[in-house]
Design a protein around this motif. Structure first.
Motif, mmCIF file in Angstrom:
data_model
loop_
_atom_site.group_PDB
_atom_site.id
_atom_site.type_symbol
_atom_site.label_atom_id
_atom_site.label_comp_id
_atom_site.label_asym_id
_atom_site.label_seq_id
_atom_site.Cartn_x
_atom_site.Cartn_y
_atom_site.Cartn_z
ATOM 1 N N PRO A 159 0.820 -1.211 0.000
ATOM 2 C CA PRO A 159 0.000 0.000 0.000
ATOM 3 C C PRO A 159 0.861 1.272 0.000
ATOM 4 O O PRO A 159 1.797 1.386 0.787
ATOM 5 N N TYR A 160 0.551 2.168 -0.901
ATOM 6 C CA TYR A 160 1.254 3.451 -1.076
ATOM 7 C C TYR A 160 2.750 3.261 -1.341
ATOM 8 O O TYR A 160 3.548 4.169 -1.124
ATOM 9 N N ASN A 161 3.110 2.063 -1.753
ATOM 10 C CA ASN A 161 4.520 1.753 -2.031
ATOM 11 C C ASN A 161 5.402 1.949 -0.806
ATOM 12 O O ASN A 161 6.604 2.226 -0.923
ATOM 13 N N GLU A 162 4.800 1.843 0.359
ATOM 14 C CA GLU A 162 5.581 2.036 1.579
ATOM 15 C C GLU A 162 5.942 0.696 2.198
ATOM 16 O O GLU A 162 5.358 -0.326 1.850
ATOM 17 N N LYS A 163 6.878 0.730 3.121
ATOM 18 C CA LYS A 163 7.273 -0.517 3.791
ATOM 19 C C LYS A 163 6.065 -1.070 4.536
ATOM 20 O O LYS A 163 5.401 -0.333 5.257
ATOM 21 N N SER A 164 5.761 -2.342 4.319
ATOM 22 C CA SER A 164 4.561 -2.916 4.903
ATOM 23 C C SER A 164 4.870 -3.647 6.206
ATOM 24 O O SER A 164 5.717 -4.533 6.241
ATOM 25 N N ASP A 165 4.123 -3.285 7.258
ATOM 26 C CA ASP A 165 4.287 -3.986 8.537
ATOM 27 C C ASP A 165 3.711 -5.394 8.455
ATOM 28 O O ASP A 165 4.083 -6.276 9.226
ATOM 29 N N ALA A 166 2.778 -5.595 7.501
ATOM 30 C CA ALA A 166 2.131 -6.907 7.379
ATOM 31 C C ALA A 166 3.070 -7.940 6.761
ATOM 32 O O ALA A 166 2.962 -9.133 7.026
ATOM 33 N N CYS A 167 4.012 -7.484 5.928
ATOM 34 C CA CYS A 167 4.907 -8.412 5.226
ATOM 35 C C CYS A 167 5.809 -9.130 6.234
ATOM 36 O O CYS A 167 6.363 -8.507 7.140
ATOM 37 N N ILE A 168 5.935 -10.462 6.043
ATOM 38 C CA ILE A 168 6.789 -11.238 6.954
ATOM 39 C C ILE A 168 8.065 -11.709 6.239
ATOM 40 O O ILE A 168 8.836 -12.494 6.776
ATOM 41 N N GLY A 169 8.229 -11.260 5.000
ATOM 42 C CA GLY A 169 9.464 -11.558 4.269
ATOM 43 C C GLY A 169 9.601 -12.992 3.796
ATOM 44 O O GLY A 169 10.710 -13.446 3.485
ATOM 45 N N CYS A 170 8.486 -13.714 3.713
ATOM 46 C CA CYS A 170 8.572 -15.145 3.387
ATOM 47 C C CYS A 170 9.044 -15.400 1.951
ATOM 48 O O CYS A 170 9.593 -16.454 1.657
ATOM 49 N N GLY A 171 8.780 -14.453 1.052
ATOM 50 C CA GLY A 171 9.240 -14.606 -0.331
ATOM 51 C C GLY A 171 8.336 -15.467 -1.193
ATOM 52 O O GLY A 171 8.676 -15.761 -2.343
ATOM 53 N N ALA A 172 7.149 -15.843 -0.675
ATOM 54 C CA ALA A 172 6.243 -16.677 -1.472
ATOM 55 C C ALA A 172 5.830 -15.959 -2.760
ATOM 56 O O ALA A 172 5.672 -16.582 -3.813
ATOM 57 N N CYS A 173 5.681 -14.646 -2.684
ATOM 58 C CA CYS A 173 5.281 -13.864 -3.866
ATOM 59 C C CYS A 173 6.349 -13.967 -4.955
ATOM 60 O O CYS A 173 6.038 -14.165 -6.135
ATOM 61 N N ALA A 174 7.612 -13.848 -4.551
ATOM 62 C CA ALA A 174 8.704 -13.937 -5.524
ATOM 63 C C ALA A 174 8.782 -15.351 -6.101
ATOM 64 O O ALA A 174 9.073 -15.539 -7.279
ATOM 65 N N TYR A 175 8.463 -16.337 -5.249
ATOM 66 C CA TYR A 175 8.534 -17.733 -5.678
ATOM 67 C C TYR A 175 7.491 -18.036 -6.771
ATOM 68 O O TYR A 175 7.795 -18.720 -7.750
ATOM 69 N N VAL A 176 6.281 -17.523 -6.625
ATOM 70 C CA VAL A 176 5.241 -17.847 -7.622
ATOM 71 C C VAL A 176 5.244 -16.908 -8.827
ATOM 72 O O VAL A 176 4.610 -17.211 -9.835
ATOM 73 N N CYS A 177 5.940 -15.780 -8.730
ATOM 74 C CA CYS A 177 5.932 -14.823 -9.845
ATOM 75 C C CYS A 177 6.562 -15.462 -11.092
ATOM 76 O O CYS A 177 7.700 -15.905 -11.048
#
Ligand code: SF4
Ligand code: FES
Length: 237
Positions: A159-177
């Motif tokens: 959101p708003y291209n800001e650092k997200s507190d919700a992100c846990i850094g798991c990298g699942a998004c990068a894995y499926v991209c």
């Protein structure tokens, strides 16, 4: 079981199988980008088109979303299919000209960048397939990323291209991209993704850094397993 014909081969697969998997189970390859086994499907890339015949009628469908039917006749390489696939590829290449994945696929399909489509220079490598957003929401359960803006300005991010507190850094998004749009680097005890730097946990047995501490805390909170019991990597368990 459902019986159908793909590229002249008689095939028998379980009910509910998608044409893409049915074809692959018979050794018939169909190009695809956005269909990932870990997430629900969006049918976004359209590269997996095939032609189906029912009675006297034929139509083009996306094979990753179309379920097998008894007696269906499928052609994955008809002239019509190849024309649609090439056009889709030209559009994808114009959207993400710098994507190595796209360049490789285009080469395999005999597609060159076309002057009739103006190449985008500001979209990175994203084809807006939503796989990253879905895995974050459906599998990880944190919904740290989403789509923002509209029309041709639509982008994926926090959101708003800001650092997200919700992100846990798991990298699942990068894995499926499928295109390598999401940048993630893991060096030593640090992982960088979506503008944040995460501290990595070292395995208490082998010493290898294997997961972000924030991810382990999240798992501990969700499952009730004490954090101290999550500090061994999968290989040492
Ligand atoms: S970043 Fe990757 S996974 Fe996410 S929408 Fe774009 S192409 Fe799809
Ligand atoms: S793989 Fe089927 S639409 Fe992308």
């Amino acid at each position: 079981m459902v019986n159908l014909t793909i590229d002249g081969k008689n095939i028998s697969v379980p009910k509910g199988t998608m044409l893409l998997e049915a074809a692959r189970s018979a050794g018939i390859s169909i190009p695809s980008l956005c269909a990932h086994e870990a997430v629900s499907r969006s049918g976004a890339c359209r590269l997996c088109v095939v032609e189906i015949k029912k009675g006297n009628r034929t139509k083009i469908v996306t094979s990753c979303l179309y379920g097998v039917e008894d007696g269906l006749v499928v052609d994955t390489k008809s002239e019509r299919v190849l024309n649609v696939r090439r056009l889709v590829m030209e559009l994808l290449l114009a959207r993400c000209p710098e994507s190595e994945v796209m360049q490789k696929l285009a080469k395999e399909l005999g597609v060159e960048p076309q002057a009739r489509f103006i190449a985008d220079s500001d979209k990175g490598k994203c084809i807006l397939c939503r796989s990253c957003v879905r895995v974050c929401e459906e599998i990880v359960g944190v919904s740290a990323i989403g789509f923002f803006a509209r029309g041709s300005h639509k982008t994926v991010g926090t959101p708003y291209n800001e650092k997200s507190d919700a992100c846990i850094g798991c990298g699942a998004c990068a894995y499926v991209c499928p295109t390598g749009h999401i940048e993630m680097t893991s060096t030593g005890d640090k992982r960088k993704i979506w503008g944040r730097t995460f501290k990595m946990q070292a395995c208490t047995k082998c010493g290898k850094f294997f997961a972000p501490v924030d991810q382990l805390k999240f798992i501990s909170k969700k499952t009730g397993v004490p954090l101290s019991e999550l500090t061994v990597c999968t290989e040492c368990r």
